[in-house]
Design an enzyme around this catalytic site. Structure first.
Site, mmCIF file in Angstrom:
data_model
loop_
_atom_site.group_PDB
_atom_site.id
_atom_site.type_symbol
_atom_site.label_atom_id
_atom_site.label_comp_id
_atom_site.label_asym_id
_atom_site.label_seq_id
_atom_site.Cartn_x
_atom_site.Cartn_y
_atom_site.Cartn_z
ATOM 1 N N GLU A 195 15.371 32.915 -2.952
ATOM 2 C CA GLU A 195 16.085 32.447 -1.756
ATOM 3 C C GLU A 195 16.224 33.544 -0.692
ATOM 4 O OE1 GLU A 195 16.385 29.536 -1.146
ATOM 5 O OE2 GLU A 195 17.204 28.324 -2.764
ATOM 6 N N HIS A 228 25.380 32.937 -2.821
ATOM 7 C CA HIS A 228 24.898 31.551 -2.937
ATOM 8 C C HIS A 228 25.196 31.054 -4.342
ATOM 9 C CE1 HIS A 228 22.496 28.027 -3.208
ATOM 10 N NE2 HIS A 228 21.539 28.598 -3.913
ATOM 11 N N HIS A 281 25.772 27.459 -7.111
ATOM 12 C CA HIS A 281 25.597 26.037 -7.406
ATOM 13 C C HIS A 281 26.904 25.523 -8.025
ATOM 14 C CE1 HIS A 281 20.990 26.882 -7.893
ATOM 15 N NE2 HIS A 281 21.372 26.887 -6.628
ATOM 16 N N TYR A 316 44.764 23.960 3.588
ATOM 17 C CA TYR A 316 44.634 25.019 4.600
ATOM 18 C C TYR A 316 43.698 26.153 4.195
ATOM 19 C CZ TYR A 316 47.772 28.257 2.140
ATOM 20 O OH TYR A 316 48.316 29.117 1.230
ATOM 21 N N HIS A 327 21.943 20.697 -3.133
ATOM 22 C CA HIS A 327 21.587 22.018 -3.651
ATOM 23 C C HIS A 327 22.816 22.848 -4.036
ATOM 24 C CE1 HIS A 327 18.924 25.855 -2.988
ATOM 25 N NE2 HIS A 327 19.864 26.057 -3.900
ATOM 26 N N TYR A 372 47.274 38.728 9.433
ATOM 27 C CA TYR A 372 47.600 39.488 8.224
ATOM 28 C C TYR A 372 46.716 40.713 8.089
ATOM 29 C CZ TYR A 372 50.660 35.937 6.292
ATOM 30 O OH TYR A 372 51.689 35.080 6.071
HETATM 31 ZN ZN LIG Z 1 20.172 27.656 -5.141
#
Ligand SMILES: [Zn+2]
Length: 236
Positions: free
Chosen positions: A76, A95, A97, A116, A157, A210
């Site tokens: 990726e 990333h 899943h 929130y 995905h 903050y």
């Molecule tokens: Zn992936």
């Protein structure tokens, strides 16, 4: 070894991603960019997180050329590179899943301001259109959808979270998975009440007040957790 500390952190947080249930097996990937040197430490392709060492973590430049490490970078890599080119404020990409965020992504839903804490990403989490994993087409869809958000769902995905460093991006991934789970559960039994846009603007302004980012207020140890709670941490 180039980017020794960043590579060690990529390997460590990969294990945490697995332990936190944000991914399984070799799924998902992480990277951390040294903006000053134009180099990126990125998790390798096809190595289980529980066996990953700093030396396994690949180093590439912003064009994706391999600079150090014996293993190929994550498949990726295109969307990691595209995000670093598109968002100068971003220095880390996570990333996953993770199951609830991915469930919503498979429905082609965005995540609205059902809680929130979605403010860790923005007023909502947008959805990137589907394209085959690992392609430039997917990278384009991610860049088209993310805007100024710190998270984006990938249709059919998973999810991407970004931040100014890898700990911050990881915390966004954790919080958005929590919000995705809350949204899913609320939808399962009723009609979730969505916070209005002006309230999310107030929440995000409070997060900023903050510190530079809400994530800096995440309790890291029991000691600073107490201190932060006393100040009304947004994550407490
Ligand atoms: Zn992936």
């Amino acid at each position: 070894m180039m980017l020794k500390n960043k590579r060690a952190t990529v390997a460590r947080l990969g294990k945490r991603m697995l332990a936190a249930g944000l991914t399984t097996g070799t799924g998902g990937n992480l990277s951390w960019c040294d903006r000053r040197r134009g180099l990126i430490a990125v998790s390798p392709s096809g190595v289980a997180y529980d066996r990953m060492t700093a030396a396994d973590v690949a180093v590439v430049d912003l064009e994706g050329r391999r600079m150090d490490g014996d293993l190929a970078p994550s498949s990726e890599l295109p969307f990691h590179l595209a995000l670093y080119r598109h968002r100068p404020d971003v220095a880390a990409v996570v990333h996953t899943h993770s199951v609830y965020a991915t469930t919503l992504a498979c429905l082609h839903w965005e995540i609205p301001a059902v809680h929130y804490l979605v403010g860790f990403a923005g007023p909502k989490v947008p959805l990137a259109a589907y394209a085959t994993y690992g392609t430039e087409a997917l990278a384009r869809n991610v860049v088209d959808a993310i805007g100024s958000s710190n998270a984006v769902l990938l249709a059919n995905h998973g999810m991407i979270a970004v931040g100014a460093d890898l700990e911050k991006a990881f915390a966004v991934a954790e919080e958005i998975e929590l919000v995705a789970r809350i949204y899913y559960q609320a939808k399962a039994v009723g009609t979730p009440q969505i916070l209005p846009e002006d309230e999310m603007q107030r929440v995000m302004a409070r997060f900023r007040s903050y510190g530079k980012k809400p994530l800096e207020e995440r309790p890291q140890t029991a000691q600073n957790s107490l201190k932060i709670r006393a100040r009304g941490c947004p994550g407490a």
